[in-house]
Design a protein around this motif. Structure first.
Motif, PDB file in Angstrom:
ATOM      1  N   UNK A  14       0.825  -1.224   0.000  1.00  0.00           N
ATOM      2  CA  UNK A  14       0.000   0.000   0.000  1.00  0.00           C
ATOM      3  C   UNK A  14       0.849   1.259   0.000  1.00  0.00           C
ATOM      4  N   UNK A  15       1.696   1.405  -0.975  1.00  0.00           N
ATOM      5  CA  UNK A  15       2.557   2.577  -1.075  1.00  0.00           C
ATOM      6  C   UNK A  15       1.987   3.546  -2.095  1.00  0.00           C
ATOM      7  N   UNK A  16       2.635   4.673  -2.198  1.00  0.00           N
ATOM      8  CA  UNK A  16       2.171   5.670  -3.154  1.00  0.00           C
ATOM      9  C   UNK A  16       2.315   5.226  -4.585  1.00  0.00           C
ATOM     10  N   UNK A  17       3.221   4.276  -4.841  1.00  0.00           N
ATOM     11  CA  UNK A  17       3.444   3.847  -6.214  1.00  0.00           C
ATOM     12  C   UNK A  17       2.685   2.604  -6.602  1.00  0.00           C
ATOM     13  N   UNK A  18       1.993   1.957  -5.662  1.00  0.00           N
ATOM     14  CA  UNK A  18       1.322   0.700  -5.970  1.00  0.00           C
ATOM     15  C   UNK A  18       0.197   0.884  -6.981  1.00  0.00           C
ATOM     16  N   UNK A  19      -0.428   2.062  -6.985  1.00  0.00           N
ATOM     17  CA  UNK A  19      -1.501   2.296  -7.944  1.00  0.00           C
ATOM     18  C   UNK A  19      -0.987   2.187  -9.371  1.00  0.00           C
ATOM     19  N   UNK A  20       0.164   2.807  -9.636  1.00  0.00           N
ATOM     20  CA  UNK A  20       0.745   2.727 -10.973  1.00  0.00           C
ATOM     21  C   UNK A  20       1.245   1.324 -11.279  1.00  0.00           C
ATOM     22  N   UNK A  21       1.746   0.620 -10.265  1.00  0.00           N
ATOM     23  CA  UNK A  21       2.214  -0.752 -10.468  1.00  0.00           C
ATOM     24  C   UNK A  21       1.057  -1.684 -10.819  1.00  0.00           C
ATOM     25  N   UNK A  22      -0.062  -1.517 -10.126  1.00  0.00           N
ATOM     26  CA  UNK A  22      -1.234  -2.331 -10.462  1.00  0.00           C
ATOM     27  C   UNK A  22      -1.800  -1.930 -11.818  1.00  0.00           C
ATOM     28  N   UNK A  23      -1.667  -0.657 -12.181  1.00  0.00           N
ATOM     29  CA  UNK A  23      -2.086  -0.227 -13.514  1.00  0.00           C
ATOM     30  C   UNK A  23      -1.241  -0.915 -14.583  1.00  0.00           C
ATOM     31  N   UNK A  24       0.060  -1.083 -14.303  1.00  0.00           N
ATOM     32  CA  UNK A  24       0.936  -1.797 -15.243  1.00  0.00           C
ATOM     33  C   UNK A  24       0.535  -3.257 -15.352  1.00  0.00           C
ATOM     34  N   UNK A  25       0.151  -3.858 -14.227  1.00  0.00           N
ATOM     35  CA  UNK A  25      -0.337  -5.234 -14.265  1.00  0.00           C
ATOM     36  C   UNK A  25      -1.604  -5.342 -15.119  1.00  0.00           C
ATOM     37  N   UNK A  26      -2.495  -4.362 -14.956  1.00  0.00           N
ATOM     38  CA  UNK A  26      -3.713  -4.365 -15.752  1.00  0.00           C
ATOM     39  C   UNK A  26      -3.432  -4.182 -17.229  1.00  0.00           C
ATOM     40  N   UNK A  27      -2.506  -3.267 -17.560  1.00  0.00           N
ATOM     41  CA  UNK A  27      -2.146  -3.072 -18.964  1.00  0.00           C
ATOM     42  C   UNK A  27      -1.487  -4.317 -19.533  1.00  0.00           C
ATOM     43  N   UNK A  28      -0.709  -5.016 -18.717  1.00  0.00           N
ATOM     44  CA  UNK A  28      -0.091  -6.261 -19.175  1.00  0.00           C
ATOM     45  C   UNK A  28      -1.151  -7.286 -19.552  1.00  0.00           C
ATOM     46  N   UNK A  29      -2.186  -7.406 -18.725  1.00  0.00           N
ATOM     47  CA  UNK A  29      -3.273  -8.351 -19.019  1.00  0.00           C
ATOM     48  C   UNK A  29      -4.028  -7.928 -20.280  1.00  0.00           C
ATOM     49  N   UNK A  30      -4.320  -6.634 -20.402  1.00  0.00           N
ATOM     50  CA  UNK A  30      -5.028  -6.140 -21.596  1.00  0.00           C
ATOM     51  C   UNK A  30      -4.177  -6.363 -22.842  1.00  0.00           C
ATOM     52  N   UNK A  31      -2.889  -6.079 -22.726  1.00  0.00           N
ATOM     53  CA  UNK A  31      -1.965  -6.265 -23.842  1.00  0.00           C
ATOM     54  C   UNK A  31      -1.948  -7.721 -24.285  1.00  0.00           C
ATOM     55  N   UNK A  32      -1.860  -8.632 -23.323  1.00  0.00           N
ATOM     56  CA  UNK A  32      -1.809 -10.065 -23.616  1.00  0.00           C
ATOM     57  C   UNK A  32      -3.090 -10.547 -24.280  1.00  0.00           C
ATOM     58  N   UNK A  33      -4.235 -10.186 -23.717  1.00  0.00           N
ATOM     59  CA  UNK A  33      -5.515 -10.654 -24.256  1.00  0.00           C
ATOM     60  C   UNK A  33      -5.759 -10.082 -25.648  1.00  0.00           C
ATOM     61  N   UNK A  34      -5.511  -8.782 -25.813  1.00  0.00           N
ATOM     62  CA  UNK A  34      -5.762  -8.134 -27.104  1.00  0.00           C
ATOM     63  C   UNK A  34      -4.878  -8.712 -28.198  1.00  0.00           C
ATOM     64  N   UNK A  35      -3.581  -8.821 -27.913  1.00  0.00           N
ATOM     65  CA  UNK A  35      -2.645  -9.334 -28.906  1.00  0.00           C
ATOM     66  C   UNK A  35      -2.986 -10.774 -29.266  1.00  0.00           C
ATOM     67  N   UNK A  36      -3.262 -11.594 -28.267  1.00  0.00           N
ATOM     68  CA  UNK A  36      -3.531 -13.017 -28.509  1.00  0.00           C
ATOM     69  C   UNK A  36      -4.776 -13.220 -29.371  1.00  0.00           C
ATOM     70  N   UNK A  37      -5.868 -12.562 -29.011  1.00  0.00           N
ATOM     71  CA  UNK A  37      -7.124 -12.757 -29.737  1.00  0.00           C
ATOM     72  C   UNK A  37      -7.073 -12.160 -31.138  1.00  0.00           C
ATOM     73  N   UNK A  38      -6.654 -10.908 -31.251  1.00  0.00           N
ATOM     74  CA  UNK A  38      -6.675 -10.235 -32.558  1.00  0.00           C
ATOM     75  C   UNK A  38      -5.629 -10.825 -33.491  1.00  0.00           C
ATOM     76  N   UNK A  39      -4.430 -11.049 -32.975  1.00  0.00           N
ATOM     77  CA  UNK A  39      -3.360 -11.579 -33.827  1.00  0.00           C
ATOM     78  C   UNK A  39      -3.713 -12.950 -34.384  1.00  0.00           C
ATOM     79  N   UNK A  40      -4.236 -13.837 -33.545  1.00  0.00           N
ATOM     80  CA  UNK A  40      -4.553 -15.185 -34.021  1.00  0.00           C
ATOM     81  C   UNK A  40      -5.797 -15.198 -34.899  1.00  0.00           C
TER      82      UNK A  40
END
Length: 307
Positions: A67-93
């Protein structure tokens, strides 16, 4: 008595002698660094020769996920990683399967288009990043086209659209590789199955659904796993295109930035970017990739057995 196919005496050890060089290389450059990363994630090691370092336990993980000041951005990066993975996998294939079917039907100029779509695969990430950076540059081709259409956007410099363009370029780069794998799978399907289906009055969609797609299950599995793992580990393209700015930073890029990019400042919270902190993020990524890959592989293997 168990038969030994390699002979008697010392000849029985030939298999182990043959495996020894490869096993040694794996221990030195595969398993060894992986274990070292897990150990370093519990320290504040900087990577500077001779610099002192101490055990900090789980502090690096707390700095990243706590629960630090930077965790919000870190969790945002985790969310973008998931979105990136799902989008690339579905659209590319999806697109690569469509292209493979079209180009496998012997259309006029199909050899030219096969080479055209596969060409980005052989280009380096830096070259691709520079090409698209120039294409999206102010006054570049994309800017001229969109301005003529009355659309104003800064592309890779826009906080709302930059991540979309990174996903688009990632798909463009790897589309040809997935297409080739699907084409190889299509060429193993017997034409007699299609002929039998047409005789029974099956439509094109029915042939695809009940013949083509089920028999491409192994190709689908390979392409999906490659797309999932590749997208979760992508950082080079993001570095060249945006340097992680404009809401494009992912988990893999954060590892690179923490290890080589200096101090990380997120939401007013500063974290000393040590090799230990980077190793902690790498372990988080390892767990993330492992879970996603195992779930994906379980589902795809289960699907193969059901078809």
């Amino acid at each position: 008595m168990t038969n030994n196919y390699f002979g008697k005496g010392w000849l029985r050890f030939w298999p182990y002698i043959g495996m020894a060089p490869a096993l040694l290389l794996y221990l030195l450059f595969g398993l060894g660094p992986s274990l070292a990363t897990a150990v370093f994630s519990l320290t504040n090691i900087t990577g500077v020769t001779g610099a002192p370092w101490d055990w900090v336990g789980l502090q690096n993980y707390v700095d990243f996920l706590g629960p630090s000041g930077g965790s919000r951005d870190n969790y945002a990066s985790l969310g973008r990683t998931a979105i990136f993975c799902i989008s690339v996998t579905l659209i590319q294939n999806g697109l690569s399967l469509l292209l493979a079917i079209l180009l496998n039907s012997r259309l006029k100029g199909h050899l030219f288009f096969r080479s055209l779509f596969f060409m980005p695969t052989v280009l380096g990430v830096t070259i691709i990043g520079l090409i698209w950076t120039l294409f999206f540059y102010i006054g570049g081709p994309a800017d001229v086209i969109f301005t003529a259409m009355g659309i104003n956007t800064s592309f890779l410099g826009d906080n709302n659209s930059a991540f979309f363009w990174v996903i688009f370029i990632q798909i463009w780069q790897n589309l040809g590789f997935s297409m080739v794998i699907f084409m190889a799978g299509l060429q193993t399907i017997s034409k007699e199955l299609y002929e039998a289906g047409r005789i029974d009055g099956a439509s094109r969609w029915a042939l695809f659904r009940y013949v083509t797609f089920p028999l491409l299950s192994s190709s689908v599995t390979i392409n999906v796993l490659l797309a999932v793992i590749g997208s979760l580990q992508t950082y080079q393209l993001i570095y060249v295109l945006t340097s992680g700015q404009h809401n494009t930073s992912t988990l893999a890029y954060q590892i690179f930035n923490a290890g080589f990019g200096g101090n990380i400042s997120t939401a007013g919270y500063n974290v000393s970017a040590t090799q230990g902190y980077a190793a902690a993020i790498a372990m988080v990524q390892f767990v993330f990739v492992l879970i996603v890959t195992l779930i994906t592989q379980w589902y795809l293997r289960r699907r193969e057995t059901q078809l």
